[in-house]
Write a protein that holds these residues in place. Sequence first.
Motif, PDB file in Angstrom:
ATOM      1  N   HIS A  54      12.074   9.863  -3.055  1.00 13.69           N
ATOM      2  CA  HIS A  54      12.784   8.892  -2.224  1.00 13.69           C
ATOM      3  C   HIS A  54      13.594   7.932  -3.080  1.00 13.69           C
ATOM      4  N   VAL A  55      13.011   7.503  -4.178  1.00 14.08           N
ATOM      5  CA  VAL A  55      13.728   6.592  -5.080  1.00 14.08           C
ATOM      6  C   VAL A  55      14.949   7.306  -5.636  1.00 14.08           C
ATOM      7  N   TYR A 107      17.516   7.618  -2.926  1.00 14.97           N
ATOM      8  CA  TYR A 107      18.098   6.294  -2.707  1.00 14.97           C
ATOM      9  C   TYR A 107      19.112   5.973  -3.807  1.00 14.97           C
ATOM     10  N   ASN A 108      18.721   6.200  -5.060  1.00 19.11           N
ATOM     11  CA  ASN A 108      19.635   5.953  -6.188  1.00 19.11           C
ATOM     12  C   ASN A 108      20.864   6.843  -6.101  1.00 19.11           C
ATOM     13  N   GLN A 109      20.648   8.085  -5.698  1.00 20.81           N
ATOM     14  CA  GLN A 109      21.780   8.999  -5.559  1.00 20.81           C
ATOM     15  C   GLN A 109      22.719   8.507  -4.453  1.00 20.81           C
ATOM     16  N   GLY A 110      22.154   8.009  -3.370  1.00 16.61           N
ATOM     17  CA  GLY A 110      22.968   7.455  -2.288  1.00 16.61           C
ATOM     18  C   GLY A 110      23.782   6.264  -2.761  1.00 16.61           C
ATOM     19  N   GLN A 150       0.819  -1.212   0.000  1.00 11.25           N
ATOM     20  CA  GLN A 150       0.000   0.000   0.000  1.00 11.25           C
ATOM     21  C   GLN A 150       0.851   1.260   0.000  1.00 11.25           C
ATOM     22  N   SER A 151       2.029   1.188   0.579  1.00 12.72           N
ATOM     23  CA  SER A 151       2.816   2.425   0.643  1.00 12.72           C
ATOM     24  C   SER A 151       3.933   2.348  -0.399  1.00 12.72           C
ATOM     25  N   GLN A 152       3.791   3.088  -1.426  1.00 11.37           N
ATOM     26  CA  GLN A 152       4.795   3.161  -2.492  1.00 11.37           C
ATOM     27  C   GLN A 152       5.790   4.264  -2.153  1.00 11.37           C
ATOM     28  N   ALA A 153       7.041   4.007  -2.481  1.00 12.28           N
ATOM     29  CA  ALA A 153       8.056   5.037  -2.258  1.00 12.28           C
ATOM     30  C   ALA A 153       7.873   6.126  -3.295  1.00 12.28           C
TER      31      ALA A 153
END
Length: 180
Positions: free
Chosen positions: A15-16, A19-22, A8-11
Amino acid sequence: MRRLDRNQSQASSVHVGLYNQGLLRQELESTRQQNDQLWQQLEQSSAEAERLKQDVETKSAIAKKKDQEKQGILQKLLAAIASRNSMRGKLGNMTAQRNRALRQVQTLVAQNAEVMQQLKQTTDKLGDAYQQIEIIQKDMDEDMLELAQAYRNMEIEQRALLPAPLKVLLDQIEQDYMTV
């Protein structure tokens, strides 16, 4: 216990993206550390190669000096042999001198052989050091090309999020390695 429904909870795309940058930053840091290690190995190999080169030069000079001494003794020996024929009365003395000179020549020849063996070993080490330098340089070039390709594949928005000094460095790496 409460059941969590993770579907139910999509990022969010932010945030994606973060996350990819991290992940990209971690990969860039890892690559930078590898490059630093390779550069340090290259510098060490270069210093070792320079030291070996100096060692080769020193041992070569020693071998040349000993060869000159051997030639001098050989010339003395030849002169002693020539004078022996004209001085029959001093034959015993000349024979003793010749024997001493021959022993000295034999000693110098043995020393020269040892120096030449050391020179060969040093030359072999120098060759090995140059091969190691070439391998390290090749590995570094491959790593830098991979880094440049990864940077080129980044989206413009991701590039904009990078710190300015890192972006300048990555632009330079991309320019240097993607045109090769």
